[in-house]
Design an enzyme around this catalytic site. Structure first.
Site, PDB file in Angstrom:
ATOM      1  N   ASP A 256       0.857  -1.181   0.000  1.00 52.78           N
ATOM      2  CA  ASP A 256       0.000   0.000   0.000  1.00 52.78           C
ATOM      3  C   ASP A 256       0.896   1.234   0.000  1.00 52.78           C
ATOM      4  OD1 ASP A 256      -2.337   1.628   0.329  1.00 52.78           O
ATOM      5  OD2 ASP A 256      -1.880   1.730   2.474  1.00 52.78           O
TER       6      ASP A 256
ATOM      7  N   ASP B 138      -0.140   4.963   1.058  1.00 52.28           N
ATOM      8  CA  ASP B 138      -0.319   5.901   2.168  1.00 52.28           C
ATOM      9  C   ASP B 138      -0.226   5.188   3.512  1.00 52.28           C
ATOM     10  OD1 ASP B 138      -0.909   8.129   0.399  1.00 52.28           O
ATOM     11  OD2 ASP B 138      -2.822   7.120   0.023  1.00 52.28           O
TER      12      ASP B 138
ATOM     13  N   GLY C  62      -8.135   3.605   3.271  1.00 52.84           N
ATOM     14  CA  GLY C  62      -7.826   2.550   2.310  1.00 52.84           C
ATOM     15  C   GLY C  62      -8.841   2.353   1.208  1.00 52.84           C
TER      16      GLY C  62
ATOM     17  N   ARG D 269     -12.059   6.815  -3.114  1.00 56.34           N
ATOM     18  CA  ARG D 269     -12.613   8.066  -2.600  1.00 56.34           C
ATOM     19  C   ARG D 269     -14.138   8.047  -2.498  1.00 56.34           C
ATOM     20  NH1 ARG D 269     -10.906  12.317  -6.457  1.00 56.34           N
ATOM     21  NH2 ARG D 269      -8.891  11.369  -6.053  1.00 56.34           N
TER      22      ARG D 269
ATOM     23  N   SER E 122      -5.424   5.554  -4.298  1.00 52.00           N
ATOM     24  CA  SER E 122      -5.200   6.954  -4.652  1.00 52.00           C
ATOM     25  C   SER E 122      -5.003   7.143  -6.148  1.00 52.00           C
ATOM     26  CB  SER E 122      -3.973   7.487  -3.913  1.00 52.00           C
ATOM     27  OG  SER E 122      -3.668   8.805  -4.345  1.00 52.00           O
TER      28      SER E 122
ATOM     29  N   ASN F 195      -3.564   9.751  -7.121  1.00 47.36           N
ATOM     30  CA  ASN F 195      -2.343  10.555  -7.144  1.00 47.36           C
ATOM     31  C   ASN F 195      -1.095   9.718  -6.894  1.00 47.36           C
ATOM     32  OD1 ASN F 195      -3.898  13.082  -7.259  1.00 47.36           O
ATOM     33  ND2 ASN F 195      -4.456  12.605  -5.160  1.00 47.36           N
TER      34      ASN F 195
ATOM     35  N   ASP G 252      -1.657  -0.749   6.076  1.00 46.12           N
ATOM     36  CA  ASP G 252      -1.897  -0.147   7.383  1.00 46.12           C
ATOM     37  C   ASP G 252      -3.373   0.070   7.656  1.00 46.12           C
ATOM     38  OD1 ASP G 252      -2.133   1.994   5.482  1.00 46.12           O
ATOM     39  OD2 ASP G 252      -1.920   3.419   7.141  1.00 46.12           O
TER      40      ASP G 252
END
Length: 245
Positions: free
Chosen positions: A16, A18, A62, A65, A140, A142, A198
């Protein structure tokens, strides 16, 4: 176990972004809080109940969006029109709120920058030095820009992020589809791949996808919850698994 802290049958590692590779989970949480608190304050007035850490962990962290918007609002008994992906950040729609969050996220990243967890980058380098293949799996959109900003794009053979998931119509975490797609792109079975996450939604994805090993990375003191959601092992930092310090 190998010196990397992984079962010997593991051939690939799926990370992952972030909270595992980069220190952006706290930035995401701040952007979500501002988005939801502003919305709830307009809707409910001074008596609104703020968006909290537990809400972030349970309903948003996780997830893609739009799924995060739907999940949190449903927990408060709120239903909004879906809208369209290009809705204005001021629109009271699922996509409008999601776009508002993304605008705030990018603003925070531009202001504060992005940092990587150096211990994670060293661990990824060690994994690759041992002949294992690597992928980054993130909800994400991004992801590519964030990896580039920390100079880590070359450390991953495969990237399955929000952009790729949309192109392939892959449902996001807690469904395992993005992780399964990354394993397939790397040419390995799920049983020969390790997931590093996480988020509780990521743990659920690792468990339901029947991956060979699921590593929970506990940055915020939720080790018990990570185990309950499917982690085989929980560490506070990937250096604990055996990466060079």
């Amino acid at each position: 176990m190998t010196e990397l802290g992984l079962p010997k049958e593991i051939q690939a590692c799926l990370f992952d972004l972030d909270g595992v590779i980069t220190k952006t989970a706290v930035v995401h949480a701040a952007a979500w809080k501002r988005t939801f608190d502003d919305f709830l304050r307009r809707r409910d007035g001074d008596g609104f109940r703020p968006f909290g850490d537990a809400d972030y962990d349970e309903y948003v962290d996780g997830r893609p969006r739009a799924d995060g918007v739907r999940s949190f609002l449903a927990s408060r008994g709120i239903e909004l029109p879906e809208g369209k992906p290009d809705d204005s950040p001021d629109d009271a729609t699922v996509h409008g709120l999601g776009n508002r969050k993304n605008d705030l996220l990018l603003e925070l990243i531009r202001t504060d920058g992005v940092e990587a967890y150096d211990s994670t980058l060293r661990y990824v380098e060690a994994v690759r030095a041992h002949g294992l293949r690597t992928a980054v799996v993130s909800s994400s959109a991004n992801c590519a820009d964030v990896l580039k900003s920390v100079g880590a794009e070359s450390l991953f053979d495969v990237r399955v992020d929000g952009v790729v998931a949309a192109e392939r119509q892959l449902p996001g975490k807690p469904r395992p589809d993005t992780f399964l797609a990354a394993a397939k792109d790397l040419g390995v079975d799920a049983s020969a791949a390790a997931v590093f996450e996480d988020a509780l939604a990521g743990m659920d994805a690792g468990r339901s996808g029947h991956f060979g090993y699921v590593v929970g990375v506990d940055r915020v003191g939720q080790g018990d919850a990570l185990r309950a959601h499917g982690a085989d092992v929980v560490v506070r930092d990937l250096a604990e698994l055996g990466a060079p310090r």
